[in-house]
Design an enzyme around this catalytic site. Structure first.
Site, PDB file in Angstrom:
ATOM      1  N   ARG A   1      -3.474   4.138   3.113  1.00  0.00           N
ATOM      2  CA  ARG A   1      -3.620   2.751   3.516  1.00  0.00           C
ATOM      3  C   ARG A   1      -2.294   2.022   3.473  1.00  0.00           C
ATOM      4  O   ARG A   1      -1.449   2.268   2.602  1.00  0.00           O
ATOM      5  CB  ARG A   1      -4.658   2.025   2.681  1.00  0.00           C
ATOM      6  CG  ARG A   1      -4.248   1.512   1.297  1.00  0.00           C
ATOM      7  CD  ARG A   1      -4.183   2.540   0.173  1.00  0.00           C
ATOM      8  NE  ARG A   1      -5.193   3.549   0.142  1.00  0.00           N
ATOM      9  CZ  ARG A   1      -6.352   3.457  -0.484  1.00  0.00           C
ATOM     10  NH1 ARG A   1      -6.624   2.411  -1.208  1.00  0.00           N
ATOM     11  NH2 ARG A   1      -7.222   4.437  -0.452  1.00  0.00           N
TER      12      ARG A   1
ATOM     13  N   GLY B   1       0.831  -1.194   0.000  1.00  0.00           N
ATOM     14  CA  GLY B   1       0.000   0.000   0.000  1.00  0.00           C
ATOM     15  C   GLY B   1       0.868   1.247   0.000  1.00  0.00           C
ATOM     16  O   GLY B   1       1.446   1.595  -1.012  1.00  0.00           O
ATOM     17  N   PHE B   2       0.922   1.911   1.144  1.00  0.00           N
ATOM     18  CA  PHE B   2       1.692   3.141   1.313  1.00  0.00           C
ATOM     19  C   PHE B   2       1.269   4.196   0.305  1.00  0.00           C
ATOM     20  O   PHE B   2       2.104   4.815  -0.353  1.00  0.00           O
ATOM     21  CB  PHE B   2       3.206   2.883   1.215  1.00  0.00           C
ATOM     22  CG  PHE B   2       3.733   1.983   2.293  1.00  0.00           C
ATOM     23  CD1 PHE B   2       4.004   2.478   3.557  1.00  0.00           C
ATOM     24  CD2 PHE B   2       3.937   0.634   2.040  1.00  0.00           C
ATOM     25  CE1 PHE B   2       4.483   1.637   4.555  1.00  0.00           C
ATOM     26  CE2 PHE B   2       4.405  -0.209   3.033  1.00  0.00           C
ATOM     27  CZ  PHE B   2       4.681   0.293   4.286  1.00  0.00           C
ATOM     28  N   HIS B   3      -0.036   4.418   0.194  1.00  0.00           N
ATOM     29  CA  HIS B   3      -0.541   5.456  -0.698  1.00  0.00           C
ATOM     30  C   HIS B   3      -1.996   5.777  -0.346  1.00  0.00           C
ATOM     31  O   HIS B   3      -2.629   5.076   0.435  1.00  0.00           O
ATOM     32  CB  HIS B   3      -0.443   5.026  -2.171  1.00  0.00           C
ATOM     33  CG  HIS B   3      -1.314   3.874  -2.534  1.00  0.00           C
ATOM     34  ND1 HIS B   3      -0.901   2.565  -2.416  1.00  0.00           N
ATOM     35  CD2 HIS B   3      -2.584   3.826  -3.002  1.00  0.00           C
ATOM     36  CE1 HIS B   3      -1.876   1.765  -2.796  1.00  0.00           C
ATOM     37  NE2 HIS B   3      -2.917   2.500  -3.154  1.00  0.00           N
ATOM     38  N   ALA B   4      -2.478   6.844  -0.950  1.00  0.00           N
ATOM     39  CA  ALA B   4      -3.895   7.225  -0.903  1.00  0.00           C
ATOM     40  C   ALA B   4      -4.286   7.547  -2.338  1.00  0.00           C
ATOM     41  O   ALA B   4      -3.436   7.589  -3.232  1.00  0.00           O
ATOM     42  CB  ALA B   4      -4.098   8.439   0.006  1.00  0.00           C
TER      43      ALA B   4
END
Length: 134
Positions: A95, A47-50
């Site tokens: 997330r 993830g590590f993004h929006a």
């Protein structure tokens, strides 16, 4: 932050179980993309993004994993381990996905096709955006 878990109706008998997913019925948007993750290496975080606009629904169809959701004000961990339940992830929510079981299969439904320009991959930029900082 309001976490929305959608409970799907599960049909089954001695032969097994079945869940039906239908857009605009038990899926709160038009489905334009479906992808899934499996064989995730243990101790890996994903993830590590929006997303600026994209909305998603995550369903663990086998095994389990955990989501960390962050709206810029609050962080919440949500375990997913029930194939009859989906986690709705709205736009502008950071997330991270972790703690994958060896047998985890995670399916994600999205309301748009892939668009790299919709991603926010830098956490500091995400915080500035959600707090309306320049």
């Amino acid at each position: 932050m309001d976490i929305k878990l959608i409970q799907f109706q599960s049909h089954g008998d001695e032969r097994g179980a079945l869940v039906s997913l239908e857009e605009s019925k038990n899926i709160p948007f038009e489905i334009k993309r479906v992808y899934y993750m499996f064989n995730t290496i243990q101790d890996v975080r994903r993830g590590f993004h929006a997303h600026q606009k994209l909305k998603q629904l995550a369903i663990v169809v086998k095994g389990s994993c955990r989501f960390m959701l962050d709206d810029g004000k609050e962080k919440i961990e949500v375990p997913l381990d029930n194939p009859s339940q989906g986690l709705f992830i709205d736009s502008l929510v950071w997330r991270e996905i972790f703690d994958f079981s060896d047998d985890c299969v995670l399916v994600v439904l999205a309301d748009e096709i892939y668009d790299e320009t919709d991603y926010i991959r830098n956490y500091d930029e995400f915080i500035k955006l959600v707090n309306n900082d320049s």
